[in-house]
Design a protein around this motif. Structure first.
Motif, mmCIF file in Angstrom:
data_model
loop_
_atom_site.group_PDB
_atom_site.id
_atom_site.type_symbol
_atom_site.label_atom_id
_atom_site.label_comp_id
_atom_site.label_asym_id
_atom_site.label_seq_id
_atom_site.Cartn_x
_atom_site.Cartn_y
_atom_site.Cartn_z
ATOM 1 N N GLY A 155 -7.126 -3.300 -14.183
ATOM 2 C CA GLY A 155 -6.518 -3.235 -12.865
ATOM 3 C C GLY A 155 -6.216 -1.813 -12.447
ATOM 4 O O GLY A 155 -5.907 -0.962 -13.291
ATOM 5 N N VAL A 156 -6.316 -1.565 -11.159
ATOM 6 C CA VAL A 156 -5.909 -0.291 -10.561
ATOM 7 C C VAL A 156 -4.868 -0.611 -9.509
ATOM 8 O O VAL A 156 -5.161 -1.338 -8.547
ATOM 9 C CB VAL A 156 -7.097 0.457 -9.934
ATOM 10 C CG1 VAL A 156 -6.616 1.728 -9.250
ATOM 11 C CG2 VAL A 156 -8.146 0.783 -10.991
ATOM 12 N N ALA A 157 -3.660 -0.103 -9.687
ATOM 13 C CA ALA A 157 -2.571 -0.416 -8.765
ATOM 14 C C ALA A 157 -2.574 0.540 -7.578
ATOM 15 O O ALA A 157 -2.834 1.739 -7.729
ATOM 16 C CB ALA A 157 -1.228 -0.340 -9.487
ATOM 17 N N LEU A 158 -2.277 0.008 -6.399
ATOM 18 C CA LEU A 158 -2.052 0.856 -5.237
ATOM 19 C C LEU A 158 -0.824 1.720 -5.474
ATOM 20 O O LEU A 158 0.130 1.294 -6.135
ATOM 21 C CB LEU A 158 -1.860 -0.005 -3.988
ATOM 22 C CG LEU A 158 -3.045 -0.883 -3.590
ATOM 23 C CD1 LEU A 158 -2.685 -1.753 -2.380
ATOM 24 C CD2 LEU A 158 -4.278 -0.049 -3.290
ATOM 25 N N SER A 159 -0.827 2.915 -4.942
ATOM 26 C CA SER A 159 0.246 3.886 -5.205
ATOM 27 C C SER A 159 1.411 3.663 -4.249
ATOM 28 O O SER A 159 1.324 3.994 -3.064
ATOM 29 C CB SER A 159 -0.289 5.313 -5.061
ATOM 30 O OG SER A 159 -1.363 5.540 -5.943
ATOM 31 N N ALA A 160 2.512 3.118 -4.780
ATOM 32 C CA ALA A 160 3.668 2.821 -3.943
ATOM 33 C C ALA A 160 4.261 4.077 -3.327
ATOM 34 O O ALA A 160 4.741 4.059 -2.185
ATOM 35 C CB ALA A 160 4.728 2.088 -4.763
ATOM 36 N N ASN A 161 4.246 5.186 -4.055
ATOM 37 C CA ASN A 161 4.840 6.430 -3.549
ATOM 38 C C ASN A 161 3.889 7.210 -2.653
ATOM 39 O O ASN A 161 4.212 8.314 -2.215
ATOM 40 C CB ASN A 161 5.312 7.302 -4.718
ATOM 41 C CG ASN A 161 4.179 7.670 -5.664
ATOM 42 O OD1 ASN A 161 3.068 7.157 -5.544
ATOM 43 N ND2 ASN A 161 4.472 8.548 -6.619
ATOM 44 N N ARG A 162 2.710 6.636 -2.385
ATOM 45 C CA ARG A 162 1.744 7.279 -1.484
ATOM 46 C C ARG A 162 1.286 6.283 -0.423
ATOM 47 O O ARG A 162 0.107 6.173 -0.113
ATOM 48 C CB ARG A 162 0.550 7.816 -2.274
ATOM 49 C CG ARG A 162 0.907 8.947 -3.228
ATOM 50 C CD ARG A 162 -0.267 9.307 -4.125
ATOM 51 N NE ARG A 162 -1.493 9.555 -3.372
ATOM 52 C CZ ARG A 162 -2.693 9.632 -3.933
ATOM 53 N NH1 ARG A 162 -2.822 9.466 -5.239
ATOM 54 N NH2 ARG A 162 -3.767 9.859 -3.205
ATOM 55 N N ALA A 163 2.264 5.553 0.114
ATOM 56 C CA ALA A 163 2.006 4.596 1.200
ATOM 57 C C ALA A 163 0.947 3.565 0.810
ATOM 58 O O ALA A 163 0.122 3.167 1.619
ATOM 59 C CB ALA A 163 1.601 5.325 2.478
ATOM 60 N N TRP A 164 0.996 3.145 -0.457
ATOM 61 C CA TRP A 164 0.098 2.104 -0.967
ATOM 62 C C TRP A 164 -1.374 2.505 -0.825
ATOM 63 O O TRP A 164 -2.228 1.690 -0.510
ATOM 64 C CB TRP A 164 0.360 0.765 -0.277
ATOM 65 C CG TRP A 164 1.772 0.300 -0.373
ATOM 66 C CD1 TRP A 164 2.688 0.246 0.644
ATOM 67 C CD2 TRP A 164 2.454 -0.132 -1.551
ATOM 68 N NE1 TRP A 164 3.900 -0.212 0.171
ATOM 69 C CE2 TRP A 164 3.784 -0.445 -1.177
ATOM 70 C CE3 TRP A 164 2.082 -0.298 -2.880
ATOM 71 C CZ2 TRP A 164 4.731 -0.910 -2.087
ATOM 72 C CZ3 TRP A 164 3.028 -0.763 -3.797
ATOM 73 C CH2 TRP A 164 4.322 -1.065 -3.388
ATOM 74 N N SER A 165 -1.669 3.758 -1.081
ATOM 75 C CA SER A 165 -3.046 4.230 -1.002
ATOM 76 C C SER A 165 -3.785 3.909 -2.304
ATOM 77 O O SER A 165 -3.174 3.647 -3.346
ATOM 78 C CB SER A 165 -3.084 5.733 -0.742
ATOM 79 O OG SER A 165 -2.445 6.435 -1.804
ATOM 80 N N LEU A 166 -5.107 3.922 -2.225
ATOM 81 C CA LEU A 166 -5.954 3.701 -3.392
ATOM 82 C C LEU A 166 -6.403 5.051 -3.932
ATOM 83 O O LEU A 166 -7.039 5.839 -3.223
ATOM 84 C CB LEU A 166 -7.169 2.850 -3.006
ATOM 85 C CG LEU A 166 -8.195 2.605 -4.115
ATOM 86 C CD1 LEU A 166 -7.579 1.840 -5.276
ATOM 87 C CD2 LEU A 166 -9.404 1.848 -3.563
ATOM 88 N N ASP A 167 -6.083 5.309 -5.199
ATOM 89 C CA ASP A 167 -6.455 6.551 -5.867
ATOM 90 C C ASP A 167 -7.860 6.377 -6.440
ATOM 91 O O ASP A 167 -8.056 5.671 -7.445
ATOM 92 C CB ASP A 167 -5.449 6.865 -6.974
ATOM 93 C CG ASP A 167 -5.666 8.231 -7.607
ATOM 94 O OD1 ASP A 167 -6.832 8.658 -7.705
ATOM 95 O OD2 ASP A 167 -4.670 8.858 -8.012
#
Length: 406
Positions: A155-167
């Protein structure tokens, strides 16, 4: 949701916690194969009679949908043969679906009994035990369970501290030599996140470089806040992109159970049909006609739904501003729901319990999206905003907040 208006007891017993998939140990947990949201809703349905949990648009009545029909639709409706339908979906319905896309025709569309069934059958057609898949989380839990039941999965989690962006760097690091498929959900539930074009192009470039299937659950596409800036469906941008959608969310027609897959590879759709034949086999004939009517009247139906969502979002935005000590500011990303971060000392899960038991208000804590694949934030609440009743339910939420001492 019709619930018992007299219910006022605290339903958060130890048995209910266990049944709803919430471990009583610190940090919580989810059973390996249980659908936590369904368990949670079933356990709390007797406790709450105001609904902020639903993520679909205000449901249409059958009579309202039939008023949008053409004369030939009404004739077909009255003379409908209730025999078995085409396992692919009727040609007319598939043509109506294909008209939404730039790169597929009716023969590149498969219609199933809801988006969930269609997705499940597609994943079964694409994945084998020796394969590897990558899932972007949070995601609808049954889909994650399907993938993890079929093959090795990261799994790759969306970044909560980056407005739910995909890294994309983290995504690339998760790939293996045997990775075959990537599963995403954009616009995303519960976060509301949507991909911008550069990120989507980067994701597609990675998938193309490694020959991966990119399957995107797009059921919240019609409720995206910024339709004018929405990226195209993945099936239109990538030869191995597969778009999943349906009539349950943005159209407010979950009772029709109409979902579909749009895929340029007819062989993949053939294998998906073979998997579907073990389940529903075909749609109900009335749903095919009603689904076709709805697709032709899409703008009239979804404009109504979006107007309801905008009104509720304005009320929620004002509520969040007035209670910034309890909720972190949250910019609306989707008109079907919001996902504010809860700052209260009791935590989001226990706050949801208090709302249900004391205020009769049902909301969904983010623990219900907890994943076995990657860490997912546990301090948010998903608030459903697509229903007419959500406006009054937000008033109940604010009254409860005003009664509390934080």
């Amino acid at each position: 949701m019709e619930l018992d208006a007299d219910a006022s007891t605290d339903c958060w017993t130890d048995d209910v916690r266990e049944e709803a998939g919430i471990d009583q140990r610190e940090g919580g947990g989810l059973p390996s194969r249980s659908f936590a949201m369904a368990d949670y809703l079933r356990s709390w349905s007797a406790c709450a009679y105001h609904d902020l949990a639903a993520s679909d648009s205000q449901p249409l009545q059958l009579s309202a949908l039939l008023r949008l029909a053409r004369s030939d639709d009404r004739l077909r409706w009255r003379s409908l043969d209730l025999g078995y339908a085409d396992p692919l979906g009727s040609l007319r319905l598939r043509e109506a679906v294909a008209a939404r896309y730039a790169m597929v025709g009716a023969d590149e569309v498969l219609v199933g009994a809801g988006a969930q069934e269609t997705m499940t059958c597609l994943l079964q057609a694409l994945l084998a035990p020796e394969d590897h898949a990558v899932v972007v989380v949070p995601i609808y839990q049954p889909l994650e369970l399907v993938v993890t039941g079929l093959c090795a999965t990261d799994g790759v989690a969306l970044s909560a501290n980056r407005a739910w962006s995909l890294d994309l760097d983290r995504f690339a690091a998760a790939l293996r030599p045997n990775t075959r498929l990537v599963l995403t959900n954009f616009p995303n539930s519960p976060t509301g996140a949507a991909l911008d074009r550069p990120t989507l192009d980067g994701l597609i470039a990675l998938c193309r470089r490694h020959g991966l299937w990119l399957v995107n659950d797009e059921v919240y596409r019609q409720t995206d806040c910024a339709l004018d800036r929405a990226v195209p469906p993945v099936v239109d941008l990538y030869e191995r992109g597969i778009s999943i959608n349906g009539l349950s969310k943005g159209f407010g027609l979950p009772g029709l159970r109409v979902g579909w897959a749009a895929c340029r590879d007819r062989a993949v759709l053939g294998r998906t049909v073979a998997a579907k034949n073990l389940l529903s086999s075909c749609l109900a004939a009335p749903s095919e006609i009603l689904g076709e009517i709805a697709l032709r009247a899409e703008h009239r139906i979804t404009d109504r739904a979006r107007a309801i969502g905008r009104r509720n979002h304005r009320r929620l935005r004002a509520l969040l501003d007035r209670h910034s000590d309890v909720f972190e500011p949250d910019e609306p990303r989707n008109l079907a729901f919001a996902y504010p971060r809860f700052r209260g000392h009791e935590g989001a899960t226990d706050f949801a319990r208090t709302l249900a038991s004391e205020a009769g208000l049902l909301v969904l804590p983010s623990i219900l999206w907890r994943s076995s694949l990657a860490p997912v934030s546990q301090d948010h609440l998903r608030l459903g905003l697509g229903r007419i009743g959500s406006f009054a339910a937000l008033g109940i939420l604010e009254k409860h907040l005003l009664r509390q001492s934080w």
